[in-house]
Design a protein around this motif. Sequence first.
Motif: not given
Length: 241
Positions: A126-131
């Motif tokens: 949720q906080k870092y969807p790019q990861l």
Amino acid sequence: MAPPLLTFGRWYPLPPLWLEGRVWLEFVALRRDPIFSGVGVPPGRNQPVMLIPGFMAGDRSLDTMRGWLKRNGYWPMRSGIELNVQSSAVLVERIAERIRAKVPRGKKVIVIGQSRGGTLGLGLAQKYPQLVERVIALGSPIASSMDIHPVTMLGVHAARAVHAIRRGPWDIDDVFDQQILETPKVPLTMLYSRSDGFVHWKACVRPDVDAVEVGGSHLGMSVNPRVYREIARVLKPAAAR
């Protein structure tokens, strides 16, 4: 706000915790199942997979799954958690940093988390969807994080009390708790059991999540052959690319 100290709610009458001893039967069944030898498992092609242990557990609790993934060509990564009792917000940041340090830029990880580990995996996504490419949660209370066995609830309160004394206020995880209730930003598969002795199965099911019932114990989610077959099913699209 701190959660109520002890509540029975849907946990009355309390289920017998000795049923969690099924974990050893599940482990034996897994070793005998063809899925453990790689039958039906898509080739990993070095796809990074972050494994996150459950509450009061560490990375070694997922060694069986880690070995299975590695034998099938995946890159299973340790979360760096020795004992999962710290603040969720703190742990999410540490796991994110670990991914950035180890995974090539632009490549995403698949997260597999057991119990609280699955909740942490969702919070990470949720906080870092790019990861994160997708999350597979094993018996994680993503719909109601405190819908857990009263005995486990006491452990949660003890961990929060220690955190409050050492690092800060009770409400440090309020933002995290809100984020995991929002619509997932990456695909999320929940594997749950109605006979789970530590997390109420209804706390694992949400209309915006792909939920699959696998049966078995809570502790055995990491060695349950049905869980491994479902993980293999979910990994197929990623392996096909």
